[in-house]
Design a protein around this motif. Structure first.
Motif, short mmCIF file in Angstrom:
data_model
loop_
_atom_site.label_atom_id
_atom_site.label_comp_id
_atom_site.label_asym_id
_atom_site.label_seq_id
_atom_site.Cartn_x
_atom_site.Cartn_y
_atom_site.Cartn_z
N ILE A 58 0.86 -1.47 0.39
CA ILE A 58 0.15 0.47 -0.14
C ILE A 58 0.56 0.98 0.23
O ILE A 58 0.85 1.76 -1.11
N ASN A 59 1.90 1.80 1.20
CA ASN A 59 2.62 2.55 1.25
C ASN A 59 3.64 2.55 -0.40
O ASN A 59 3.72 4.57 -1.26
N LEU A 60 3.80 1.59 -1.18
CA LEU A 60 4.78 1.84 -2.45
C LEU A 60 3.97 2.62 -3.40
O LEU A 60 3.82 3.23 -4.60
N SER A 61 3.17 1.79 -3.49
CA SER A 61 1.81 1.98 -4.25
C SER A 61 1.37 3.69 -4.41
O SER A 61 1.25 4.35 -5.31
N THR A 62 0.74 4.18 -3.51
CA THR A 62 0.37 4.98 -3.18
C THR A 62 1.65 6.61 -3.48
O THR A 62 1.47 7.38 -3.80
N LYS A 71 -0.78 12.83 -1.27
CA LYS A 71 -1.62 11.78 -1.50
C LYS A 71 -1.32 10.64 -0.56
O LYS A 71 -0.28 10.15 -0.58
N GLY A 72 -2.17 10.68 0.58
CA GLY A 72 -1.49 9.31 0.96
C GLY A 72 -0.66 9.55 2.03
O GLY A 72 0.00 8.09 2.95
N TYR A 73 -0.41 10.79 3.05
CA TYR A 73 0.50 10.77 3.16
C TYR A 73 0.42 10.24 4.80
O TYR A 73 0.93 9.21 5.76
N SER A 74 -0.66 10.76 5.15
CA SER A 74 -1.22 10.80 6.55
C SER A 74 -1.93 8.87 6.93
O SER A 74 -1.10 8.08 7.57
N LEU A 75 -2.05 9.12 6.03
CA LEU A 75 -2.40 7.00 6.36
C LEU A 75 -1.03 5.95 5.61
O LEU A 75 -0.96 4.94 6.76
N ARG A 76 -0.05 6.77 5.36
CA ARG A 76 1.08 5.65 5.36
C ARG A 76 1.98 6.18 6.82
O ARG A 76 2.10 5.08 6.95
N SER A 77 1.82 7.13 7.29
CA SER A 77 2.84 6.70 8.34
C SER A 77 2.20 6.04 9.64
O SER A 77 2.76 5.70 10.38
N LEU A 78 0.26 6.58 8.83
CA LEU A 78 0.09 5.34 10.10
C LEU A 78 0.48 4.41 10.31
O LEU A 78 1.03 3.18 10.98
N VAL A 125 11.82 4.47 1.70
CA VAL A 125 13.00 5.86 1.79
C VAL A 125 13.59 6.20 0.50
O VAL A 125 14.40 7.31 -0.15
N SER A 126 13.76 5.20 -0.41
CA SER A 126 14.16 5.27 -1.78
C SER A 126 13.23 6.27 -1.98
O SER A 126 13.94 7.33 -3.12
N PHE A 127 11.80 6.20 -1.73
CA PHE A 127 11.14 7.10 -2.89
C PHE A 127 11.18 8.64 -3.03
O PHE A 127 11.18 9.52 -3.33
N LEU A 128 11.14 8.60 -0.79
CA LEU A 128 11.75 9.81 -0.66
C LEU A 128 12.38 10.62 -0.92
O LEU A 128 12.50 11.87 -0.96
N THR A 129 13.23 9.96 -0.59
CA THR A 129 15.07 10.54 -1.43
C THR A 129 14.76 11.18 -2.82
O THR A 129 15.24 12.18 -3.19
N GLU A 130 13.87 10.19 -3.77
CA GLU A 130 14.37 10.74 -4.64
C GLU A 130 13.32 12.03 -4.98
O GLU A 130 13.58 12.68 -5.63
N GLN A 131 12.08 11.75 -4.08
CA GLN A 131 11.12 13.11 -4.20
C GLN A 131 11.67 14.60 -3.68
O GLN A 131 11.43 15.34 -4.25
N LYS A 132 12.39 13.96 -2.74
CA LYS A 132 13.37 14.97 -1.84
C LYS A 132 13.99 15.94 -3.00
O LYS A 132 14.99 16.60 -2.12
N SER A 133 14.86 15.20 -3.61
CA SER A 133 16.13 15.13 -4.43
C SER A 133 16.08 16.87 -4.88
O SER A 133 17.29 17.44 -4.45
#
Lengths: 113, 880
Positions: free
Chosen positions: B389-393, B505-512, B777-785
């Protein structure tokens, strides 16, 4: 109000009977039905036309476009011989159902009230 | 101003959009419309109102077109082409193609998803297999639904005790109860079994001949109706046949049992399946036992290893049979005993889970463990689903373009959801195939670990087909469902205009969900620590003697027992042997006699249920048990042999004696002895149980158990020496010994298996969580590059960047731990309360868990965040 299923089943004999009295066009046929049923039988007006179309495809009615007095084109429907036979068949079926119902309900006072 | 002609024209155009409405149909409808309007206008309505009413009365153009289509088409479904079909086979191939392409293109993410899911599915299936195995116990008995075991409930003023043994003479009498087809006994004892020079101690089960009618046991040779009929007949398992006779047919041979009686081997049976609550190897005819050689033969208030099963007649009520057994027993007992013994029955299938009975001879496990492991399996699968779920969203933005295009060319939202669901199903299915491989590899390990006999072919039945289908279906639905809705609800106009670039989208759900994952992992870590803590406690607790230096021998030679002194002396000549003692039992031997005792001046009802140990002069010295008051048995007091008794602290307390020394106590029915000493309590059995009250009686000659205290430095030589000496003094008897500490470890086999299973489950749960975190984390670093680039340009150090990237995860870990620790504490306490002697829940466990989980998190996050922190900002900020 007559239920949707019953209304749908009775459409064909109804139209054919009206047409037995002479050729007619869609708008008039609908008016006749409304008149005869006293509003008990009501369709969305447009729905008559696909039915007429089906009857034509089955060969129970033939059609011809005619110009009205006001100069507007109207599609007239005439019953065919095949249509008459179909109608007779339908009438027999409806009457036999009717007589069964009568026998069943005829003596039932609860029904009369 | 309302223009009728224009409106009619517009209406006609709207009708024409539908391919099913041909010009002719429309002309006819138009004519109808005009008639209707004319009529209404004639009645005084405005043109506009008349038009609207007439239009409405003709009805919805799509329904109309549908009706026309139906009368024109020859297709069976009658579905007009402008409606999307529920099932489009042409598109399925496209879905599969796109799914496979996506899997291939994003290898890293697909790998994470597939590995995580397959581990999750493998865990669920393996644990289901284990549960299925435990539930399959005794299924192989054809009459299993009608077989019940009788057990005894003893009511004393001090409380109720439930135990598996029943009175020996019960079964033959119970046979006469009309509801009962057969009542059969199993009476167990360990005896020496000899054939030519081969001699071993074996567990022998004496059974009624009908035993073979009640239970399904396959005889390889011998006639079912006669093998157990005559006294001194015995049938043996294939395993025993192989052990004593090799490939030869043993039928017709005979065993010398207890070095005295010959038993004819009348048959060989196939080994019991592993999943049998009781696996017997030697079954002897019960007619071999009689009034002279079997003390309990006709005793109704004396209990030993005598068990009784009943076969209820088809259609009869087992409750009625129970009541009749109860009445039967009452009729055999004296008035004062009637209230004391209550007979109960339990279905055969319940025996494997009947942990509530003492003196149980069956293999039992607590049914709660099945629930616990079932729950763990589901949790592990949920962790894997959360990754998905996390990776797909998180990555849904990547697919916005595809979704936009699909929507523009006519895909509905529901259709897209179906597409993404089928994608997740494909992934799940691939994971399932991989899971099968994992299961295949892991099953031997599992069997080894928890001593089961699971086969991968167990999966091939309708029950598992259903479980597998449910797992696949639910997994793909749970894992794919939410992301599918998120992705499918993209607005195509925004995507294609490129104004929807980054979405959170889905950030809060993801943290949960991540917090939930960590919470489960921490819970399992705490659970594992607790189990091992308790195991450690049990294995290392001071038992009151040194179990590591003691080996125990079973002695069966009555000649040797009559005069053990020369043998004892010759052993003590060896400097490695520092003490030895003969006793009727030995700690952890499981062998103990029990009796009900009372001070002579008390009434019967106040009798105390105690263990009885018959020991020699050296018992307390050998085990190093301290005398707390009074004295030990001594050769200086001739009366010790018959009139003295030593009791342990618990017995002293439970008897409620102010000054126990000198008290006269009645035991073994009519015998009386005075208490001469009180010894400290020792743990004679499992730490799961409270220490029993024990009385020690002196018998200076030999006894069945010989405990020898040796120097463990050269134990092999010492054991060889003992064997040689035993052969000398007691020829023709088996040499059978065990190390006492190993015997104690056997008590905690269940806990050890659970500990190991928990370790594995925890490992998998953490592994899957980490895999998911790695992806995230690999996705987040990519997004925050870009952000990282800007920060670096403005002077941030690599350390700062790593901190920024890891902070989030550390926060989640800490929140998860805070939530889960009270819960875990509660469960740990609950579990530990099962033990009479238990460790405390150590606070270091919680601290360790937090530290370990933070460490694991940092280790997981480190690679990607370091890579991002060290990357050249030019690369991320360059604008093509």
């Amino acid at each position: 109000m007559i239920s949707k299923n019953l209304a749908a089943a009775s459409t064909k004999p109804l139209i054919l009977t009206i047409l037995r009295g002479g050729e007619n066009y869609g708008y008039q046929i609908i008016q006749r039905v409304k008149e005869l049923s006293g509003g008990q039988l009501e369709w969305a007006d447009g729905m008559l036309y696909p039915v007429l179309h089906k009857l034509e495809k089955d060969g129970f009615v033939s059609t011809s476009w005619k110009l009205s007095d006001e100069g507007r084109r109207r599609k007239y429907y005439q019953i065919t011989d095949l249509g008459r036979k179909e109608l007779e068949k339908d009438m027999k079926q409806w009457m036999s159902v009717h007589s069964v119902m009568l026998k069943l309900w005829g003596n039932n006072p609860a029904f009369e009230s | 101003m309302f223009n009728l002609e224009k409106e009619i024209k517009k209406w006609k155009i709207s009708l024409r959009k539908n391919q099913s409405l041909e010009d002719g149909y429309i002309a006819e409808l138009e004519s109808h419309l005009r008639d209707e309007i004319e009529q209404k206008v004639a009645l005084g309505e405005s043109e506009e109102a008349a038009f609207n009413e007439a239009k409405n009365s003709i009805g919805n153009s799509e329904n109309l077109a549908g009706e026309y289509f139906k009368s024109d088409t020859i297709s069976i479904s009658g579905r007009p082409p402008w409606e999307t079909p529920f099932w489009m086979p042409e598109l399925v191939w496209n879905y599969v193609k796109v799914a496979l392409r996506n899997i291939k293109r994003h290898k890293g993410y697909s790998f994470i998803n597939i590995v995580g899911l397959s581990l999750g599915i493998a865990c669920v299936l393996i644990i289901s297999l284990m549960i299925n195995y435990e539930l399959s116990y005794d299924d192989f008995h054809e009459k299993k639904d009608r077989i019940y075991r009788v057990y005894t409930e003893i009511n004393r003023p001090s409380g109720t005790m439930k135990m598996a043994p029943v009175m020996f003479p019960l079964a033959p009498e119970a046979k006469n109860i009309p509801e009962i087809e057969h009542a059969v006994r199993i009476s167990e004892s360990t005896k020496s079994v000899a054939y030519s020079e081969k001699i071993f101690f074996e567990r022998i089960s004496f059974a009624d001949p009908e035993y073979l009618d009640v239970f399904t046991i396959e005889l390889k040779s011998g006639n079912k109706n006669s093998v157990l009929k005559n006294p001194n007949s015995i049938i043996i398992s294939e395993k025993i046949a192989l052990k004593y006779f090799g490939e030869r047919d043993p039928v017709g041979e005979s065993f010398k049992i207890d070095n005295a009686t010959l038993y004819n081997i009348t048959g060989v049976f196939k080994d019991y399946p592993e999943n049998s609550h009781k696996r017997m190897n030697l079954i002897a005819s019960i007619s071999s036992l009689n009034e002279n050689n079997y003390a309990r033969f006709s005793k109704w208030t004396s209990f030993g290893n005598d068990y009784t099963y009943i076969l209820i007649k088809p259609g009869m009520d087992p409750k009625v049979a129970r009541d009749k057994i109860e009445n039967l027993v009452d009729s055999k007992l004296q008035e004062e005993w009637k209230q004391r013994y209550e007979m109960q029955i339990q279905p055969l299938k319940d025996i494997h889970f009947s942990t509530f009975l003492t003196y149980e001879f069956a293999k039992v496990i607590p049914v709660a463990y099945l629930y616990v492991f079932g729950t763990i399996a589901i949790f592990i699968l949920i962790i894997a689903c959360i990754n998905f779920i996390n990776l797909s969203t998180a990555r849904s933005a990547k697919r916005n373009k595809e979704v936009g295009i699909r929507k523009v060319v006519g895909a509905g939202k529901f259709q897209l959801v179906k597409q993404f669901l089928s994608e997740s199903f494909i992934l799940t299915f691939i994971s399932f195939l991989l899971a099968l491989v994992i299961i295949y590899v892991i099953i031997p390990e599992v069997n080894n670990l928890v001593k089961t006999n699971i086969l991968i072919s167990d999966l091939l039945n309708w029950k598992f087909a259903l479980i597998i289908f449910a797992v696949l279906f639910l997994t793909s639905l749970i894992a794919g469902g939410y992301p599918a809705f998120i992705i499918a609800s993209v607005k195509p106009a925004l995507v294609l205009k490129n104004s929807l670039i980054k979405s959170n989208k889905g950030y809060s759900l993801r943290s949960l969900l991540v917090i939930f994952q960590f919470a489960i992992a921490s819970f399992l870590i705490i659970g594992t620590f607790t189990v091992f803590d308790q195991l450690d406690y049990m294995l290392n607790k001071e038992l009151g003697f040194n179990k590591d230096e003691i080996i125990v021998l079973s002695i069966d030679d009555e000649e040797l027992m009559k005069n053990p002194e020369p043998f004892k002396r010759s052993l003590l000549n060896n400097s490695s042997i520092s003490g030895l003692t003969f006793a009727s039992g030995s700690p952890a031997s499981g062998s103990s006699w029990t009796d009900n005792i009372k001070p002579v001046d008390k009434i019967d009802d106040e009798k105390l249920h105690t263990q009885v140990l018959v020991v020699d002069y050296d018992f307390f010295k050998t085990f190093g048990i301290d005398i707390i008051s009074g004295r030990s048995f001594s050769k200086n007091f001739l009366t010790d042999e018959n009139e003295a008794m030593i009791i342990n602290q618990t017995a002293a307390k439970k008897l409620g004696l102010q000054n126990p020394i000198g008290t006269k106590i009645e035991y073994w029915g009519d015998k009386v002895a005075s208490v001469v000493g009180i010894v400290e309590d020792i743990h004679y059995g499992s730490l799961r149980e409270e220490i029993w009250p024990v009385i020690f009686i002196l018998n200076p000659t030999g006894n069945k158990y010989l405990s020898i205290k040796i120097n463990t430095a050269n134990s092999t030589e010492t054991i060889d020496f003992i064997k040689e000496k035993l052969g000398e003094f007691s020829p023709g008897f088996p040499f059978d010994f065990y190390f006492m500490n190993e015997e104690f470890e056997k008590f905690y086999k269940a806990e050890m298996s659970i500990g190991k299973l928990l370790t594995y489950s925890t490992f998998f749960a953490i592994l899957i969580s980490c895999i998911g975190m790695l992806g995230l984390v690999s996705f987040l670093t990519e997004q925050k590059s870009k952000e990282i680039g800007v920060r670096k340009v403005l002077g941030a150090s690599a350390g700062t960047i790593v901190t920024i990237l890891s902070k989030q995860f550390i926060k989640w870990v800490i929140i998860a731990n805070i939530i889960v620790i009270p819960l875990a504490f509660y469960f740990a306490e609950y579990w530990l309360d099962n033990f009479a002697y238990r460790t405390e829940v150590n606070y270091y466990i919680f601290i360790t868990t937090i530290v370990v989980s933070i460490f694991i998190t940092l280790a997981t996050v480190a690679y990607h965040s370091l890579k991002a922190a060290l990357s050249n900002p030019v690369n991320s900020l360059k604008y093509e």
